[in-house]
Design an enzyme around this catalytic site. Structure first.
Site, short mmCIF file in Angstrom:
data_model
loop_
_atom_site.label_atom_id
_atom_site.label_comp_id
_atom_site.label_asym_id
_atom_site.label_seq_id
_atom_site.Cartn_x
_atom_site.Cartn_y
_atom_site.Cartn_z
N GLY A 20 2.91 4.45 0.63
CA GLY A 20 4.34 4.42 1.65
C GLY A 20 4.78 3.23 2.02
O GLY A 20 5.08 2.38 1.63
N GLY A 22 0.96 -1.35 0.06
CA GLY A 22 -0.44 0.15 0.31
C GLY A 22 0.92 1.23 -0.33
O GLY A 22 2.11 1.38 0.11
N HIS A 59 9.29 -3.84 -4.41
CA HIS A 59 8.94 -3.38 -5.70
C HIS A 59 8.90 -1.64 -5.14
O HIS A 59 8.60 -1.43 -6.38
CB HIS A 59 7.46 -3.95 -5.26
CG HIS A 59 6.76 -3.59 -6.88
ND1 HIS A 59 5.72 -2.04 -5.97
CD2 HIS A 59 6.69 -3.56 -7.19
CE1 HIS A 59 5.07 -1.79 -7.35
NE2 HIS A 59 5.37 -2.24 -8.42
N ASP A 60 9.01 -1.30 -3.91
CA ASP A 60 8.95 -0.22 -3.82
C ASP A 60 10.22 0.93 -4.05
O ASP A 60 10.52 1.20 -4.29
CB ASP A 60 8.38 0.31 -2.00
CG ASP A 60 6.83 0.02 -1.57
OD1 ASP A 60 5.96 -0.18 -2.64
OD2 ASP A 60 6.29 0.10 -0.27
#
Length: 62
Positions: free
Chosen positions: A32, A30, A48-49
């Site tokens: 942040g 999600g 992924h972030d």
């Protein structure tokens, strides 16, 4: 992007839960992200972030 996120979640949970259940999951699934990932799925979201952050540093916004 959200399409990639949806595909990643479906692959990771083998379709057991709807993707929207993970929009606020753990520390990194999600918007942040902060702290230590709570499990393998959350670790995948962190990866992924991190990938998006590195791409942004190079001027690429996938």
């Amino acid at each position: 992007n959200l399409y990639q996120f949806k595909n990643m979640i479906q692959c990771a949970n083998h379709g057991r839960r709807a993707t929207w259940h993970y929009l606020d999951y753990g520390c990194y699934c999600g918007p942040g992200g902060l702290g230590t990932p709570v499990d393998e799925l959350d670790r995948c979201c962190k990866t992924h972030d991190d990938c998006y952050i590195e791409a942004g540093k190079k001027g690429c916004f996938p």
